[in-house]
Design a protein around this motif. Structure first.
Motif, PDB file in Angstrom:
ATOM      1  N   SER A  43     -23.242-107.071  33.405  1.00  0.00           N
ATOM      2  CA  SER A  43     -21.725-107.144  33.371  1.00  0.00           C
ATOM      3  C   SER A  43     -20.733-107.349  34.596  1.00  0.00           C
ATOM      4  O   SER A  43     -20.151-108.287  34.688  1.00  0.00           O
ATOM      5  N   LEU A  44     -21.243-106.458  35.580  1.00  0.00           N
ATOM      6  CA  LEU A  44     -20.726-106.579  36.930  1.00  0.00           C
ATOM      7  C   LEU A  44     -21.147-107.957  37.706  1.00  0.00           C
ATOM      8  O   LEU A  44     -20.096-108.601  38.129  1.00  0.00           O
ATOM      9  N   LEU A  45     -22.140-108.207  37.528  1.00  0.00           N
ATOM     10  CA  LEU A  45     -22.531-109.447  38.251  1.00  0.00           C
ATOM     11  C   LEU A  45     -22.027-110.759  37.661  1.00  0.00           C
ATOM     12  O   LEU A  45     -21.396-111.585  38.184  1.00  0.00           O
ATOM     13  N   SER A  46     -21.974-110.752  36.113  1.00  0.00           N
ATOM     14  CA  SER A  46     -21.315-112.095  35.426  1.00  0.00           C
ATOM     15  C   SER A  46     -19.909-111.978  35.590  1.00  0.00           C
ATOM     16  O   SER A  46     -19.356-113.151  35.899  1.00  0.00           O
ATOM     17  N   ALA A  47     -19.264-110.785  35.861  1.00  0.00           N
ATOM     18  CA  ALA A  47     -17.791-110.725  36.088  1.00  0.00           C
ATOM     19  C   ALA A  47     -17.577-111.344  37.483  1.00  0.00           C
ATOM     20  O   ALA A  47     -16.429-111.952  37.545  1.00  0.00           O
ATOM     21  N   VAL A  48     -18.221-110.993  38.368  1.00  0.00           N
ATOM     22  CA  VAL A  48     -18.179-111.675  39.842  1.00  0.00           C
ATOM     23  C   VAL A  48     -18.084-113.088  39.653  1.00  0.00           C
ATOM     24  O   VAL A  48     -17.456-113.816  40.353  1.00  0.00           O
ATOM     25  N   PHE A  49     -19.476-113.510  39.080  1.00  0.00           N
ATOM     26  CA  PHE A  49     -19.602-114.769  39.026  1.00  0.00           C
ATOM     27  C   PHE A  49     -18.422-115.634  38.223  1.00  0.00           C
ATOM     28  O   PHE A  49     -17.955-116.735  38.585  1.00  0.00           O
ATOM     29  N   ALA A  50     -17.998-115.075  36.993  1.00  0.00           N
ATOM     30  CA  ALA A  50     -17.084-115.791  36.404  1.00  0.00           C
ATOM     31  C   ALA A  50     -15.671-115.643  37.045  1.00  0.00           C
ATOM     32  O   ALA A  50     -14.757-116.654  36.691  1.00  0.00           O
ATOM     33  N   ALA A  51     -15.304-114.722  37.963  1.00  0.00           N
ATOM     34  CA  ALA A  51     -13.964-114.580  38.533  1.00  0.00           C
ATOM     35  C   ALA A  51     -13.730-115.778  39.778  1.00  0.00           C
ATOM     36  O   ALA A  51     -12.893-116.185  39.854  1.00  0.00           O
TER      37      ALA A  51
END
Lengths: 192, 192
Positions: free
Chosen positions: B75-83
């Motif tokens: 979730s953390l990694l994908s949140a960074v990617f999505a942001a």
């Protein structure tokens, strides 16, 4: 105008015949597997000198039976729907998408909790004084395992069906012309 | 030709800022919930006159801890990617789609099997001589239930994220301009 009507009719009949056949088969297969899992679990009962153990004694297995029944019924209905070429509306695509997702979750949960019960029946758990039961009820455990294995194959089929119905639904969503154009202008500004 | 390039570039920036923000929040929320579920479960241990019961004594709870950890990290990694706005390729959309689906299944399975264990711990099962344990280890069972409840909220978030990433992926599959144009005409005909 003639071409447009033709295109829209082509779009609306649910894709090419090959795709329709694939989808129908992908829906008939889990129906058969669900029925097999259901029958194996329903007949899963063993009597020995310690007593009788039946699937209905365990909540997880009762849930698996119900989930398999619902899944078989839905698979049959949706296979019939998928087989017949008919106008595919957005609401129908949403219904397939949501129901396919829901069934995937229901059947995955049934497989998961039944696996946990079989695991406990094979291994037991000393810390909570749950003894293993498969030493005495070996046949019962093997049948339950077979039923669960089928349930996981159904889960895989439904994961594939979820993919297919998301494709059918969301590939409809680039349609509005204004949106594409706006995005074009936006990007032009961005790139300038 | 210019418009074509522009449209495809626009498609690539990952959608509007509002949509990006929504997606980032939808990915940060399950991260926080997963960490909470993880910490509650890790601290779940009770000692009384019958002995000590810890989460690590039960396979299902160990799986929940691992699944929550993996989920929080993803979730953390994908949140960074999505942001971060960056060119969104088809392979990236496929990666998000497949990983979101996989995480949904993993976290749902963790919630389901842990629910089954807590259910057995509360009710027991006389037919396989598994006694209830929550009478003696009430605090343990309540903490486990709290952790599982959080896990199910995470499952709902991930079901939403799966929907979002299927939309992102499969709406790309209408991209070719010839096809979009046809659809545009079709929509115009439909509206006329």
């Amino acid at each position: 105008m003639g071409k447009t009507d033709v295109t829209s009719a082509a779009e609306d009949d649910g894709g090419s015949p090959t795709m329709r056949t694939t989808e129908t088969l992908l829906r008939v297969l889990p129906m058969a597997l669900c029925l097999a899992a259901l029958v194996i679990m329903l007949k899963d009962s063993q009597t020995n000198e310690f007593g009788t153990l039946s699937y209905s004694d365990l909540g997880a297995f009762r849930y698996l039976v119900h989930a398999s029944g619902v899944c078989a019924g839905y698979s049959l209905l949706s296979a019939v729907f998928a087989a017949v070429p008919r106008p595919s509306t957005l609401s129908r695509a949403w219904a397939f998408f949501l129901l396919d997702q829901l069934l995937t979750y229901i059947i995955l949960a049934a497989g998961a909790i039944s696996t946990e019960v079989v695991y406990l029946a094979y291994k037991g758990d000393a810390s909570v004084t749950w003894s293993e039961s498969c030493g005495s009820y070996g046949g019962f455990c093997r049948k339950a395992t077979a039923s669960i294995a089928l349930t996981f194959i159904v889960t895989l089929c439904y994961a594939g069906l979820s993919l297919l119905s998301s494709y059918r639904l969301f590939s409809k969503y680039d349609a509005p012309v204004a949106y594409s154009t706006t995005k074009g202008i936006e990007a032009a500004t961005f790139n300038a």
